[in-house]
Design a protein around this motif. Structure first.
Motif, short mmCIF file in Angstrom:
data_model
loop_
_atom_site.label_atom_id
_atom_site.label_comp_id
_atom_site.label_asym_id
_atom_site.label_seq_id
_atom_site.Cartn_x
_atom_site.Cartn_y
_atom_site.Cartn_z
N ILE A 281 0.59 -1.15 -0.20
CA ILE A 281 0.39 -0.23 -0.14
C ILE A 281 0.61 1.13 -0.04
O ILE A 281 0.31 2.44 0.15
N GLY A 282 2.67 0.95 -0.19
CA GLY A 282 3.41 1.98 -0.52
C GLY A 282 4.57 2.35 0.39
O GLY A 282 4.88 3.09 1.06
N ALA A 283 4.56 1.49 1.39
CA ALA A 283 4.92 1.90 2.80
C ALA A 283 6.40 1.73 2.35
O ALA A 283 6.68 0.67 0.98
N SER A 284 7.37 2.50 2.28
CA SER A 284 9.04 2.24 1.89
C SER A 284 9.82 1.83 2.59
O SER A 284 9.24 0.90 3.42
N PRO A 285 10.65 1.62 1.88
CA PRO A 285 11.92 0.88 2.16
C PRO A 285 12.67 1.02 4.09
O PRO A 285 12.70 0.84 4.47
N ALA A 286 12.81 2.91 4.01
CA ALA A 286 12.81 2.93 4.59
C ALA A 286 11.99 3.35 6.47
O ALA A 286 12.68 3.23 7.18
N SER A 287 10.90 3.28 5.68
CA SER A 287 10.40 3.33 6.60
C SER A 287 10.13 1.85 7.16
O SER A 287 9.47 1.72 8.56
N VAL A 288 9.70 0.80 6.90
CA VAL A 288 9.84 -0.31 7.75
C VAL A 288 10.87 -0.36 8.39
O VAL A 288 11.64 -1.06 9.10
N ILE A 289 12.03 -0.15 7.77
CA ILE A 289 13.33 -0.89 8.20
C ILE A 289 13.65 0.76 9.78
O ILE A 289 13.82 -0.09 10.81
N GLY A 290 12.43 2.10 9.80
CA GLY A 290 12.43 2.75 11.05
C GLY A 290 11.51 1.77 11.51
O GLY A 290 11.77 2.13 13.27
N LEU A 291 10.90 0.94 11.68
CA LEU A 291 9.47 0.49 12.67
C LEU A 291 10.61 -0.80 13.21
O LEU A 291 10.14 -0.45 14.33
N ILE A 292 11.51 -1.06 12.45
CA ILE A 292 11.21 -2.15 12.80
C ILE A 292 13.32 -2.02 14.00
O ILE A 292 13.39 -2.56 15.15
N LEU A 293 13.62 -0.92 13.74
CA LEU A 293 14.70 -0.65 14.65
C LEU A 293 13.77 0.34 15.77
O LEU A 293 14.86 0.25 16.89
N LEU A 294 12.99 1.26 15.58
CA LEU A 294 12.22 1.91 16.36
C LEU A 294 11.84 0.29 17.72
O LEU A 294 11.93 0.69 18.56
N GLU A 295 11.24 -0.34 16.94
CA GLU A 295 10.58 -1.53 18.02
C GLU A 295 12.01 -2.05 19.05
O GLU A 295 12.20 -2.72 20.09
N ALA A 296 13.04 -2.24 17.71
CA ALA A 296 14.59 -3.55 18.55
C ALA A 296 14.79 -1.56 20.36
O ALA A 296 16.04 -2.74 20.94
N VAL A 297 14.84 -0.75 19.52
CA VAL A 297 15.59 0.69 20.13
C VAL A 297 14.60 -0.05 21.28
O VAL A 297 14.71 0.37 23.09
N MET A 298 12.99 0.21 21.07
CA MET A 298 12.34 0.21 22.76
C MET A 298 12.37 -0.91 23.17
O MET A 298 12.46 -1.25 24.59
#
Length: 385
Positions: A281-298
């Motif tokens: 639905i249009g999510a960029s690779p950068a947004s996917v990377i940001g999502l996973i990194l955010l979860e890992a950092v949290m």
């Protein structure tokens, strides 16, 4: 935090024990020669005199100097109370060399020395035994049946027994037939490094060796103890321990990073379809990377912060117990306690740095799973079961 706190506790405990006397203190004493020197046989007795004090106090590198003349087997009495204690004749500088704390009154001063006053500074144990809490300053105690005026009460540099009394060296030599004899010297030296300390000690030995005609390397003729050498060497050991603790701590963090990374790989695997839908639905690779990194950092930040708080709390609790034991020891030992473990806490700056390190570790832990998630093709992800 526990590793660092334990290391600090051990370091602080040993450091405090060193502070009982001045860190840069040096003691000198004499004996008999064991090496022939310029035609003179070994076995000659070497004796310090007041002339040696005059030489040492003006020697380069020496800050404080006190000669000491010991009077053994002394009977102290006041009224109906009496006891056997040690009288030490000294110069005023001994107070700084051996970190003597004045509880009441004052220490021996230069006027006492010049006028050979019969003044005495009582150790706390002597005061307690003879006066039992009564006013002592200005009163007279008898030392071997000779009256001395009490001018001060002291504790002896962190020791647990305060059974020495201090008398002006000139008075002690005159009253107790000491002539110009001194038994040893207590000094402080102007040195910060091991090399400077050893150079001053060598200068002192060579100066006294020339005067008394013995080999400067003869430890039997002139014994010495340089406290700064022990302090510097011990602190180097603790620096090595600190490095070892940091290595273990970093190794633990690396293991944690690997663990979190593996968890995130599993998370990415389980959420393959979700990631595929996001990309469809249009999510960029950068947004996917940001999502996973955010979860890992949290994950690392929250769990790490909990560990930080628990570790700090445990160290503070241990510090409370240690301080209570130290106070109890001090209460039963004349105001001074002994411990090899003290203040096992961690500096706030280090705690904040550890928290920041956890955030960085979380980002590292999530990077590889994030890159893997970003490479997932939507069509493949949507077919995943």
């Amino acid at each position: 935090m526990i590793l660092l706190g334990a290391g600090n506790g051990l370091s602080n405990g040993v450091s405090q024990n060193f502070m009982r006397d001045a860190v840069n203190a040096m003691w000198l004493w004499t004996g008999r020669t064991s090496i022939p020197y310029k035609g003179m046989q070994e076995g000659r007795e070497i004796r310090f005199t007041n002339a040696d004090y005059d030489i040492l106090k003006d020697l380069e590198g020496i800050e404080k100097t006190s000669g000491r003349y010991f009077i053994g087997g002394n009977l102290f009495s006041y009224g109906n109370e009496y006891g056997e204690y040690t009288a030490v004749t000294c110069h005023p500088d001994l107070k700084d060399v051996e970190s003597i704390d004045i509880v009441d009154g004052r220490f021996v001063n230069q006027v006492d020395i010049k006028q050979t006053r019969k003044s005495v500074v009582l150790g706390k144990d002597i005061y307690d035994a003879l006066f039992d809490g009564k006013e002592a300053i200005g009163e007279y105690v008898r030392v071997n049946n000779i009256p001395f005026k009490v001018v001060g009460i002291c504790t002896e540099g962190g020791g647990t027994r305060h059974r020495n009394a201090y008398i002006p060296v000139t008075t002690g030599q005159k009253v107790f037939n000491g002539s110009n004899r001194l038994h040893n010297f207590a000094l402080t030296i102007n040195a910060e490094t091991l090399e400077e300390s050893q150079a001053i000690e060598k200068r002192v030995r060579e100066t006294l060796a020339r005067k008394h005609k013995f080999d400067a390397t003869d430890d039997s003729a002139l014994g010495s103890y340089n406290k700064l050498e022990d302090v510097i060497q011990t602190m180097k050991i603790f620096q090595a321990i600190d490095i070892f603790i940091w290595i273990i701590g970093i190794g633990t963090l690396i293991a944690g990073v690997v663990g979190v990374s593996n968890i995130m790989l599993i998370v990415v695997k389980e959420r393959t379809k979700e990631i595929g839908i996001r990309k469809a639905i249009g999510a960029s690779p950068a947004s996917v990377i940001g999502l996973i990194l955010l979860e890992a950092v949290m994950i690392t930040t929250i769990a790490g912060y909990i560990g930080l708080v628990l570790g700090t709390g445990l160290m503070e609790g241990l510090n409370f117990v240690v301080e209570k034991q130290f106070e109890a020891s001090a209460a039963t030992n004349g105001g001074n306690g002994e411990t090899l473990f003290r203040n096992p806490t961690v500096d706030l700056g280090i705690a904040m740095s550890a928290t920041l390190l956890l955030v960085v570790a979380g980002a590292i832990a999530g990077y590889i799973p994030a890159k893997r998630a970003a490479k997932i093709k939507p069509i493949v992800a949507l077919r995943d079961e």
